[in-house]
Design a protein around this motif. Structure first.
Motif: not given
Length: 407
Positions: A238-253
């Motif tokens: 799984q590749i962490p990708m930007e959600p709409y509410d980034f950076p409040d919701n941050d998948p990770g480094p």
């Protein structure tokens, strides 16, 4: 009249003592306290309203981080990104070694469950659960075809070689002839690698036909992925990708971001690709904004296709451009139909599984996604045992992807 009489009766040559006037303020002390209290409340309310703090109300810890010094010929990717310069991705270069102190602790928030995990990330790319040591570079897993590996500056990453591709070499065994004439279901358990206990439960309690998707974080995701492959599970990264509410919701480094250039995102992709080996393809981890942005997704899908990988879209973003991008590269592709444990209760999971079966009978193939919650593993495991009696075949994700492409 009295005051005049006093003046007449006073001895000559002596002045009558004058009364002191009392100074009276136009307000009382109680009024002053009330005004001060109102000013304090107004200041506090203004700060709370206009000060943007996504972690407001939560305890935070500040951690000192020592940055790794860049070498003369190859500056660190993090340093170049902070300066706003694009970083050209490189392969065929020896992976960097991180100094023991070049680590930082980050908190990863699961977008679906809200669970928080502290992860230690080294500047050289290594990851470890908080309290455990991080290695300089991920070791090559057992059972990996060396011809399908290429060096990057972060470690070994997959590559296609002649007629060999990771998608076909690392696909789990399946009766594809039977799958072609039978309704099939694939189930993908995602978010693994962070939390060894729940990952071990998914590996050991679910049959090998269930595909396991690993995030690039955790103490040693490669070791857990190696264990999964030993139990005949097919794995995806799984590749962490930007959600709409980034950076409040941050998948990770090292999350892929729409604000970065293609080269910067490619450099981050290589970081993720090096965390483990033996995966048949890539999948998005969160990323509703990124996966819906064509200019950002196209380079990632092209790179995955060039390296012989498939791509799985978990189906969480209705605006996803991944299907079109994958079709343009003629690469294996799959998309999730139902999130099995969107409501993590036994009754709702059973209802979602029954709906997944209906989709499989209607279309010939259906793909469900879930997390490694105990209730999810328990209900999915029990349901899978009943499939043969109902004429439905459980298959790995790669088999479902190939059937979807041919149908």
């Amino acid at each position: 009249m009295t005051e005049t009489a006093d003046d007449l009766s006073a001895p000559l040559g002596q002045e009558k003592p004058r009364r002191k006037r009392q100074l009276r303020l136009p307000f009382t002390g109680l009024q002053v306290l009330a005004v001060l209290l109102l000013l304090f409340l107004a200041t506090f309310a203004g700060f709370a309203i206009f000060h943007k703090d996504p972690l407001g109300g939560e305890p935070i810890t500040r951690v000192a981080i020592r940055e790794q010094k860049a070498t003369e010929d190859k500056p660190a990717a993090a340093a170049s990104e902070s300066s706003g310069q694009e970083t050209k991705h490189e392969t065929k270069a020896a992976p960097k070694q991180a100094a023991p102190g070049d680590q930082k602790t980050v908190t990863i928030i699961d977008g679906s469950s809200g669970a928080r995990h502290d992860v230690v990330i080294g500047s050289g790319g290594e990851a470890a659960d908080k309290g455990e040591p991080a290695s300089a570079a991920p070791a090559i897993m057992s059972g990996i075809d060396q011809r399908l590996l290429e060096k990057s500056r972060y470690g070994m990453i997959p590559v296609a070689a002649a007629d060999l591709k990771p998608f076909t070499v690392y696909a789990a065994e399946a009766d594809r002839a039977k799958a072609a004439r039978t309704p099939v279901i694939a189930i993908v358990i995602g978010g693994l690698g962070v939390g060894a206990a729940k990952t071990a439960d998914a590996i050991m309690k679910l049959p090998g036909a269930v595909t396991l998707a690993f995030t690039p974080y955790g103490a040693d995701p490669g070791k857990l992925a190696e264990r999964a492959r030993a139990q005949r599970h097919e794995i995806f990264l799984q590749i962490p990708m930007e959600p709409y509410d980034f950076p409040d919701n941050d998948p990770g480094p090292q999350t892929l971001l729409t604000s970065l250039s293609a080269d910067q995102n490619m450099d981050r992709l290589y970081w993720h690709l090096s965390r483990m080996q033996g995966y048949a393809g890539l999948a998005n981890f969160m990323g509703a904004r990124f996966i819906a942005t064509d200019a950002s997704m196209q380079p990632i899908v092209r790179e995955a296709a060039k390296r012989g990988l498939g791509f799985f879209d978990d189906g969480s973003s209705p605006r996803s451009v991944a299907p079109q991008a994958a079709a343009g590269q003629a690469m294996p592709f799959g998309k999730g139909d139902i999130a099995i444990d969107a409501v993590p209760t036994g009754a709702e999971i059973d209802r979602a599984l029954n709906k997944l079966e209906s989709v499989a009978r209607e279309r010939g193939v259906a793909i469900g996604t879930a997390s490694a919650l105990p209730v999810s593993i328990e209900r999915i495991g029990a349901w899978i045992k009943t499939l043969p009696d109902r004429g439905v075949l459980l298959v790995p994700l790669t088999t479902a992807m190939l059937k979807s492409k041919s149908s």
